[in-house]
Design a protein around this motif. Structure first.
Motif, PDB file in Angstrom:
ATOM      1  N   THR A   1       3.645  -2.827  -0.388  1.00 49.52           N
ATOM      2  CA  THR A   1       3.817  -4.183  -0.871  1.00 49.52           C
ATOM      3  C   THR A   1       5.139  -4.271  -1.623  1.00 49.52           C
ATOM      4  N   ARG A   2       5.674  -5.462  -1.692  1.00 49.92           N
ATOM      5  CA  ARG A   2       6.884  -5.697  -2.482  1.00 49.92           C
ATOM      6  C   ARG A   2       6.464  -6.192  -3.856  1.00 49.92           C
ATOM      7  N   ARG A   3       6.979  -5.564  -4.907  1.00 49.53           N
ATOM      8  CA  ARG A   3       6.569  -5.963  -6.244  1.00 49.53           C
ATOM      9  C   ARG A   3       7.664  -5.665  -7.259  1.00 49.53           C
ATOM     10  N   GLU A   4       7.479  -6.206  -8.462  1.00 49.17           N
ATOM     11  CA  GLU A   4       8.395  -5.958  -9.566  1.00 49.17           C
ATOM     12  C   GLU A   4       7.680  -5.162 -10.645  1.00 49.17           C
ATOM     13  N   GLU A   5       8.437  -4.339 -11.360  1.00 45.83           N
ATOM     14  CA  GLU A   5       7.877  -3.526 -12.437  1.00 45.83           C
ATOM     15  C   GLU A   5       8.926  -3.375 -13.533  1.00 45.83           C
ATOM     16  N   GLU A   6       8.481  -3.521 -14.778  1.00 47.94           N
ATOM     17  CA  GLU A   6       9.380  -3.305 -15.907  1.00 47.94           C
ATOM     18  C   GLU A   6       9.451  -1.819 -16.216  1.00 47.94           C
ATOM     19  N   TRP A   7      10.666  -1.316 -16.408  1.00 46.62           N
ATOM     20  CA  TRP A   7      10.830   0.104 -16.745  1.00 46.62           C
ATOM     21  C   TRP A   7      12.127   0.287 -17.524  1.00 46.62           C
ATOM     22  N   GLU A   8      11.998   0.817 -18.737  1.00 43.85           N
ATOM     23  CA  GLU A   8      13.146   1.052 -19.612  1.00 43.85           C
ATOM     24  C   GLU A   8      14.018  -0.194 -19.733  1.00 43.85           C
ATOM     25  N   SER A   9      13.372  -1.311 -20.066  1.00 44.21           N
ATOM     26  CA  SER A   9      14.012  -2.624 -20.263  1.00 44.21           C
ATOM     27  C   SER A   9      14.749  -3.131 -19.037  1.00 44.21           C
ATOM     28  N   HIS A  10      14.363  -2.650 -17.864  1.00 41.27           N
ATOM     29  CA  HIS A  10      14.911  -3.158 -16.606  1.00 41.27           C
ATOM     30  C   HIS A  10      13.759  -3.690 -15.750  1.00 41.27           C
ATOM     31  N   THR A  11      14.052  -4.692 -14.944  1.00 40.06           N
ATOM     32  CA  THR A  11      13.095  -5.178 -13.959  1.00 40.06           C
ATOM     33  C   THR A  11      13.456  -4.575 -12.615  1.00 40.06           C
ATOM     34  N   LEU A  12      12.557  -3.749 -12.084  1.00 36.74           N
ATOM     35  CA  LEU A  12      12.804  -3.058 -10.820  1.00 36.74           C
ATOM     36  C   LEU A  12      12.070  -3.772  -9.694  1.00 36.74           C
ATOM     37  N   GLU A  13      12.805  -4.138  -8.656  1.00 32.22           N
ATOM     38  CA  GLU A  13      12.199  -4.679  -7.446  1.00 32.22           C
ATOM     39  C   GLU A  13      12.075  -3.544  -6.447  1.00 32.22           C
ATOM     40  N   MET A  14      10.879  -3.359  -5.929  1.00 35.94           N
ATOM     41  CA  MET A  14      10.656  -2.189  -5.081  1.00 35.94           C
ATOM     42  C   MET A  14       9.624  -2.479  -3.998  1.00 35.94           C
ATOM     43  N   TYR A  15       9.672  -1.655  -2.963  1.00 35.15           N
ATOM     44  CA  TYR A  15       8.589  -1.561  -1.994  1.00 35.15           C
ATOM     45  C   TYR A  15       7.737  -0.375  -2.421  1.00 35.15           C
ATOM     46  N   ASP A  16       6.468  -0.629  -2.689  1.00 38.69           N
ATOM     47  CA  ASP A  16       5.627   0.405  -3.275  1.00 38.69           C
ATOM     48  C   ASP A  16       4.230   0.317  -2.680  1.00 38.69           C
ATOM     49  N   ALA A  17       3.430   1.350  -2.954  1.00 39.93           N
ATOM     50  CA  ALA A  17       2.035   1.390  -2.535  1.00 39.93           C
ATOM     51  C   ALA A  17       1.159   1.421  -3.773  1.00 39.93           C
ATOM     52  N   LEU A  18       0.170   0.539  -3.826  1.00 37.14           N
ATOM     53  CA  LEU A  18      -0.765   0.524  -4.941  1.00 37.14           C
ATOM     54  C   LEU A  18      -1.953   1.407  -4.570  1.00 37.14           C
ATOM     55  N   GLY A  19      -1.828   2.674  -4.918  1.00 33.98           N
ATOM     56  CA  GLY A  19      -2.824   3.641  -4.482  1.00 33.98           C
ATOM     57  C   GLY A  19      -4.212   3.402  -5.028  1.00 33.98           C
ATOM     58  N   SER A  20      -4.317   2.826  -6.240  1.00 33.73           N
ATOM     59  CA  SER A  20      -5.633   2.601  -6.832  1.00 33.73           C
ATOM     60  C   SER A  20      -6.453   1.600  -6.033  1.00 33.73           C
ATOM     61  N   GLN A  21      -5.773   0.763  -5.235  1.00 28.84           N
ATOM     62  CA  GLN A  21      -6.476  -0.231  -4.437  1.00 28.84           C
ATOM     63  C   GLN A  21      -6.712   0.222  -2.995  1.00 28.84           C
ATOM     64  N   SER A  22      -6.220   1.405  -2.651  1.00 29.28           N
ATOM     65  CA  SER A  22      -6.438   1.905  -1.288  1.00 29.28           C
ATOM     66  C   SER A  22      -7.928   2.103  -1.036  1.00 29.28           C
ATOM     67  N   LEU A  23      -8.415   1.623   0.092  1.00 26.82           N
ATOM     68  CA  LEU A  23      -9.817   1.820   0.434  1.00 26.82           C
ATOM     69  C   LEU A  23     -10.048   3.275   0.827  1.00 26.82           C
ATOM     70  N   LEU A  24     -11.062   3.890   0.219  1.00 29.11           N
ATOM     71  CA  LEU A  24     -11.416   5.270   0.535  1.00 29.11           C
ATOM     72  C   LEU A  24     -12.504   5.272   1.602  1.00 29.11           C
ATOM     73  N   PHE A  25     -12.226   5.962   2.696  1.00 30.42           N
ATOM     74  CA  PHE A  25     -13.206   6.102   3.762  1.00 30.42           C
ATOM     75  C   PHE A  25     -13.888   7.457   3.604  1.00 30.42           C
ATOM     76  N   PRO A  26     -15.216   7.471   3.413  1.00 34.10           N
ATOM     77  CA  PRO A  26     -15.918   8.722   3.116  1.00 34.10           C
ATOM     78  C   PRO A  26     -16.443   9.411   4.369  1.00 34.10           C
ATOM     79  N   PHE A  27     -16.356  10.729   4.360  1.00 36.53           N
ATOM     80  CA  PHE A  27     -16.935  11.557   5.413  1.00 36.53           C
ATOM     81  C   PHE A  27     -17.671  12.709   4.734  1.00 36.53           C
ATOM     82  N   VAL A  28     -18.950  12.864   5.049  1.00 40.94           N
ATOM     83  CA  VAL A  28     -19.776  13.904   4.447  1.00 40.94           C
ATOM     84  C   VAL A  28     -20.375  14.750   5.567  1.00 40.94           C
ATOM     85  N   LYS A  29     -20.301  16.054   5.411  1.00 39.29           N
ATOM     86  CA  LYS A  29     -20.748  16.965   6.459  1.00 39.29           C
ATOM     87  C   LYS A  29     -22.163  16.667   6.943  1.00 39.29           C
ATOM     88  N   ARG A  30     -23.058  16.406   6.013  1.00 42.07           N
ATOM     89  CA  ARG A  30     -24.470  16.264   6.378  1.00 42.07           C
ATOM     90  C   ARG A  30     -24.774  14.975   7.124  1.00 42.07           C
TER      91      ARG A  30
END
Length: 293
Positions: A234-263
């Motif tokens: 996604t394209r987003r802005e983030e404040e860092w060290e008094s600068h506004t950074l425009e970046m293409y980034d991935a929001l990993g906390s929102q990634s859907l986890l697909f589960p696989f269990v042996k049993r």
């Protein structure tokens, strides 16, 4: 008892955030203090309990609804606690699905967690739950072995990257990612290694440096379960060290986890086993330890 202690600490603070309120209510749900079908207190009651404005409470409840913990709020009435959604039945955001699966994994005598990701943020946050259970005496593993593969500082990441491109060697987006990677990994390492002194748990935490940007995040739990999430850019802005950074980034906390269990069947067993083989081979191939400084 733990919830009561948390309430005292929160009520004694003049700056309680919506996330802190959401975390306390989430713990009440997980502990069984609030059960499926129960109504929450009204926004006015919660605002009084936590010493905040109703708007802060509304933000906290919005977070819990997004996590699937509350039913839709009817007009003029508090929401109810939703039916629990099992992380093993359908994909869920990393922030929702990872912590309970790690907690279950820590119920064994010898815990082994392998992970591949862009940063250690999700794993760091999710591990706080099983670590807390150890401190509270709910579980007591004999050993914990955690191996984590994170991108090397020396590579050109596929993401995050500046929208306008790099300006020579000056890349504040990369610097911000590196600072976060190191800080999160150090906190994770500290929290786990502290279990040696406090509870006598044999803990090992190892990091190695990936020579590429992982397109997915992968968590392998005791060789019995695999959770995989695909990074969405996604394209987003983030404040860092008094600068506004425009970046293409991935929001990993929102990634859907697909589960696989042996049993759960032959297909799931094959996926877990092949994922573990892939991780083990990659770990043995990479000989560079991660530098967290």
């Amino acid at each position: 008892m733990v919830v009561a202690q948390e309430n005292v600490a929160v009520n004694g603070s003049s700056r309680v955030s919506p996330q802190e309120i959401a975390d306390i209510l989430r713990e009440r749900i997980r502990s069984g203090e609030l059960r499926t079908g129960d109504r929450l207190p009204t926004q006015a009651e919660l605002a009084e309990e936590f010493g905040v404005e109703r708007g802060t409470v509304r933000q906290a409840l919005h977070t819990l609804r997004e996590d699937g913990l509350l039913t839709n709020q009817g007009k003029g009435s508090p929401p109810r606690i939703a039916e629990p959604a099992s992380a093993l039945e359908e994909p869920q955001p990393t922030t929702v699905g990872l912590a309970p699966r790690l907690t279950a994994a820590f119920s064994t005598a010898h815990v082994r967690i392998d992970a591949v990701s862009l940063t250690a943020e999700s794993l760091m946050l999710a591990l706080s739950e099983p670590v807390r259970h150890i401190h509270e005496g709910r579980t007591r593993p004999e050993s914990v072995d955690v191996r984590i593969l994170l991108p090397s500082r020396r590579i050109n990441l596929a993401f995050p990257v500046p929208v306008e491109g790099r300006d020579g060697n000056d890349d504040p987006v990369h610097e911000r990612w590196l600072a976060q990677r190191n800080a999160q990994a150090r906190v994770l390492q500290h929290n786990l290694l502290a279990l040696r002194a406090t509870h006598g748990v044999d803990v090992r935490v190892s990091f190695r440096a990936l020579p590429f940007t992982p397109p997915v995040k992968l968590y392998l739990l005791n060789g019995e379960e695999a959770l995989i999430g695909y990074y969405m850019l996604t394209r987003r802005e983030e404040e860092w060290e008094s600068h506004t950074l425009e970046m293409y980034d991935a929001l990993g906390s929102q990634s859907l986890l697909f589960p696989f269990v042996k049993r759960d069947g032959q297909r799931e067993r094959a996926f877990v086993e092949e994922s573990q083989k892939w991780f083990d081979a990659l770990w043995e191939t990479i000989t560079t330890d991660l530098t967290l400084s």
